[in-house]
Write a protein that holds these residues in place. Structure first.
Motif, short mmCIF file in Angstrom:
data_model
loop_
_atom_site.label_atom_id
_atom_site.label_comp_id
_atom_site.label_asym_id
_atom_site.label_seq_id
_atom_site.Cartn_x
_atom_site.Cartn_y
_atom_site.Cartn_z
N GLN A 3 0.88 -1.28 0.03
CA GLN A 3 0.15 -0.11 -0.13
C GLN A 3 0.84 1.27 -0.06
N TYR A 104 -1.18 12.32 -6.29
CA TYR A 104 -1.03 10.72 -5.84
C TYR A 104 0.22 10.26 -6.18
N GLN A 132 -3.83 6.89 -2.15
CA GLN A 132 -5.17 7.52 -2.08
C GLN A 132 -5.27 9.14 -2.29
#
Length: 140
Positions: A3, A104, A132
């Motif tokens: 992530q 981003y 995100q």
């Protein structure tokens, strides 16, 4: 699964500076590039800056540490990385109102293409992960 988490966005006046961070949790298996993109509602996403990250994954032409920038930010923005901390940075100086956007970070494979193609043309073999976003506002 890896992530990406962006931070560092905020509100500044024109001419000010911000430093964005993108922290990666986990290992990027197929990516040799990371970069920053930005998007304003109603407009297309724009590539800002990218870097060959120099991990275990490399392809032809992948030169660790090499960077590329959009013309609109050259000389004002600097992309860098801290491999030990799995963190990507974007130092933004001389901010202009037109720099305001959601920013981003992303990681992708340049296999068969190039750092520039992935950043500026959206041409990459594989997009591994997308963050995100962090919001940057610039007042005139």
């Amino acid at each position: 699964q890896v992530q990406l988490v962006e931070s560092g966005g905020g509100s500044v006046q024109a001419g000010g500076s911000l430093r964005l961070s993108c922290s990666a949790s986990g290992y990027l298996y197929r990516s040799d590039c990371m970069g920053w993109f930005r998007q304003v509602p109603g407009k297309e996403r724009e590539g800002v800056a990218a870097i060959y990250i120099g991990g275990r994954t490399r392809y032809a032409g992948s030169v660790p540490g090499r960077t590329t920038y959009a013309d609109s930010v050259k000389g004002r923005f600097t992309i860098s990385q801290d491999n030990a901390k799995n963190t990507l940075f974007l130092q933004m100086n001389g901010l202009k109102p037109e720099d305001a956007a959601m920013y981003y970070c992303a990681a992708w494979s340049s296999e068969g293409t190039s750092l520039e193609a992935g950043l500026l043309d959206g041409r990459y073999r594989y997009l591994e992960v997308w963050g995100q976003g962090t919001l940057v506002t610039v007042s005139s």
